[in-house]
Design a protein around this motif. Structure first.
Motif, PDB file in Angstrom:
ATOM      1  N   LEU A 197       0.688  -1.314  -0.064  1.00 24.57           N
ATOM      2  CA  LEU A 197      -0.114  -0.020   0.091  1.00 24.57           C
ATOM      3  C   LEU A 197       0.870   1.313  -0.105  1.00 24.57           C
ATOM      4  N   SER A 198       1.964   1.381   0.859  1.00 27.45           N
ATOM      5  CA  SER A 198       2.752   2.352   0.873  1.00 27.45           C
ATOM      6  C   SER A 198       3.517   2.542  -0.508  1.00 27.45           C
ATOM      7  N   SER A 199       4.014   1.702  -0.950  1.00 25.60           N
ATOM      8  CA  SER A 199       4.364   2.010  -2.526  1.00 25.60           C
ATOM      9  C   SER A 199       3.470   2.314  -3.526  1.00 25.60           C
ATOM     10  N   ALA A 200       2.267   1.741  -3.468  1.00 26.78           N
ATOM     11  CA  ALA A 200       1.146   2.204  -4.390  1.00 26.78           C
ATOM     12  C   ALA A 200       0.682   3.584  -4.227  1.00 26.78           C
ATOM     13  N   GLU A 201       0.759   3.922  -2.830  1.00 26.31           N
ATOM     14  CA  GLU A 201       0.459   5.493  -2.563  1.00 26.31           C
ATOM     15  C   GLU A 201       1.327   6.489  -3.032  1.00 26.31           C
ATOM     16  N   LEU A 202       2.758   6.073  -2.809  1.00 23.76           N
ATOM     17  CA  LEU A 202       3.844   6.812  -3.307  1.00 23.76           C
ATOM     18  C   LEU A 202       3.876   7.203  -4.724  1.00 23.76           C
ATOM     19  N   LEU A 203       3.825   6.082  -5.568  1.00 19.94           N
ATOM     20  CA  LEU A 203       3.694   5.889  -6.833  1.00 19.94           C
ATOM     21  C   LEU A 203       2.398   7.042  -7.256  1.00 19.94           C
ATOM     22  N   HIS A 204       1.402   6.861  -6.841  1.00 16.66           N
ATOM     23  CA  HIS A 204       0.203   7.725  -6.951  1.00 16.66           C
ATOM     24  C   HIS A 204       0.489   9.173  -6.707  1.00 16.66           C
ATOM     25  N   THR A 205       1.182   9.173  -5.708  1.00 15.30           N
ATOM     26  CA  THR A 205       1.443  10.554  -5.367  1.00 15.30           C
ATOM     27  C   THR A 205       2.341  11.192  -6.257  1.00 15.30           C
ATOM     28  N   VAL A 206       3.523  10.639  -6.729  1.00 17.98           N
ATOM     29  CA  VAL A 206       4.738  11.057  -7.887  1.00 17.98           C
ATOM     30  C   VAL A 206       3.761  11.355  -9.113  1.00 17.98           C
TER      31      VAL A 206
END
Length: 404
Positions: A197-206
């Motif tokens: 989830l943290s990887s997904a959230e960071l990718l979406h934020t970028v």
């Protein structure tokens, strides 16, 4: 002076109130839901029960002269896994034997308690620091103190001490193995889900930042978040070690309700550690001006689409850590995973085409970005095979990547 004392009093009062609230929260969690707090409470009660049972047998029933050794041993063998209890029992019995024999020898040689302590304690403390004895090394000087303080170092006393140590070890190990044996899987499952989830959230934020326009400060914040993912992977390795250890030599494991869902295989950890590593490399290219990366509108749009699709794939990676009743059907999850990676693959081809005519000065930076994003997608493809979302694929990785 009065104002200073008043401030200090308020600080201490707030600290005590916070501590009391934390203790009450832990008690409430232990009583209402499974988790670390309940596990700690169960292990504490088991340790107390093992000590009481050991004392009942050695002190009340046998009326043994060294009955204290049995509950003392049982208390400290209530470890966080059955395997650790067995290992600690072996270590503790060894150091108790050595400490007792050294103390008895010192007592026989000196016939004086103080002189015997001066002779035995340095040796037993040094012996207890031996790394092979782990945390049980402290039992060597403690056993020596028991022997010399009570003046009990005849052959019969030493035999009683060893027998009662074995009794406490047997009761402690049996209690830990047969009464709610500890199985550590919750933290492993939590970190698996958090990493995805943290990887997904960071990718979406970028991806959002690329679409809206970002500042160097924002990009540095993304990179800091990416580096914090390495802390999650480190915690994941520790949680995996505890989970694997709690399943070893655990005779009561089959008697307990199995953890739902079962943790993903060990390969999952390695693959997703690679995903976070390549994710960090991509974001470093965006955050560090020294990399010399300059993106035009076409490159920015393609990169944003790629990262958003990769984030969708990461989010699907959490499905294997959900209970069966809430988990998507494997075929649907597998299909959605492939679709997300197909979108990311198509975006990578557009990004490659857009970077093909870059000036020589920025060609190296663009090539590094293309390599890092390709590695990220390849790691996600490997995750698709490793994850419990789908069975192992027989299709070569290069063909999967080329496919849409």
């Amino acid at each position: 002076m009065t104002a200073y004392l008043r401030r200090r009093f308020h600080i201490v009062a707030r600290a005590l109130a916070w501590e009391a609230h934390a203790i009450w929260r832990s008690i409430r969690l232990a009583a209402t839901e499974p988790g670390a707090e309940r596990d700690t409470a169960v292990q504490s009660l088991k340790a107390a029960g093992a000590a009481l049972l050991s004392w009942a047998v050695a002190g009340w029933w046998w009326d043994a002269p060294m009955a204290l050794m049995a509950p003392w041993t049982a208390l400290f063998l209530m470890q966080n896994s059955v395997y650790r209890s067995l290992l600690s029992a072996l270590q503790q019995f060894t150091v108790v034997v050595l400490g007792t024999l050294l103390a008895a020898a010192a007592g026989v040689l000196t016939h004086h308690t103080m002189a015997a302590m001066a002779l035995a304690l340095p040796l037993t403390v040094l012996l207890g620091s031996y790394a092979r004895f782990g945390t049980q090394g402290f039992a060597a000087p403690t056993a020596a103190l028991f022997v010399l303080a009570y003046g009990s170092y005849t052959s019969a006393d030493i035999a009683h001490r060893f027998l009662e140590t074995l009794l406490g070890a047997a009761i402690g190990i049996s209690m830990n193995a047969l009464v709610l044996p500890p199985v550590h899987a919750r933290r492993l499952l939590h970190l698996h889900r958090q990493l995805s989830l943290s990887s997904a959230e960071l990718l979406h934020t970028v991806a959002d930042g690329l679409a809206d326009g970002y500042t160097e400060k924002e990009a540095q914040g993304w990179f800091d978040s990416a580096r914090r993912l390495s802390d999650v992977t480190a915690g994941l390795r520790e949680a995996r070690r505890w989970s694997d250890e709690s399943n070893r030599v655990n005779p009561g494991l089959r008697l307990r309700r199995r953890v739902e869902p079962a943790p993903p295989p060990t390969e999952w950890d390695l693959v997703w550690a690679g995903v976070t590593e390549h994710l960090s490399s991509v974001i470093r290219m965006l955050s560090d001006p020294a990399e010399g990366l300059s993106l035009g509108p076409d490159q920015t749009k393609a990169l944003g689409t790629l990262l958003r699709a990769a984030g969708d794939a990461c989010r699907l990676g959490t499905s294997s850590t959900q209970p069966t009743s809430r988990r998507p059907r494997d075929g649907h999850a597998h299909r959605d995973f492939r679709r997300s990676l197909a979108r990311a693959s198509a975006a990578h081809r557009r990004l490659t085409a857009a970077c093909a005519w870059r000036r020589r000065a920025s060609a190296l930076a663009a090539g590094g970005l293309l390599t890092d994003t390709r590695r990220l997608l390849t790691a996600l493809l490997t995750a698709m095979d490793t994850d419990a979302l789908a069975p192992r694929s027989a299709t070569p990785l290069s063909e999967q990547y080329a496919g849409g």
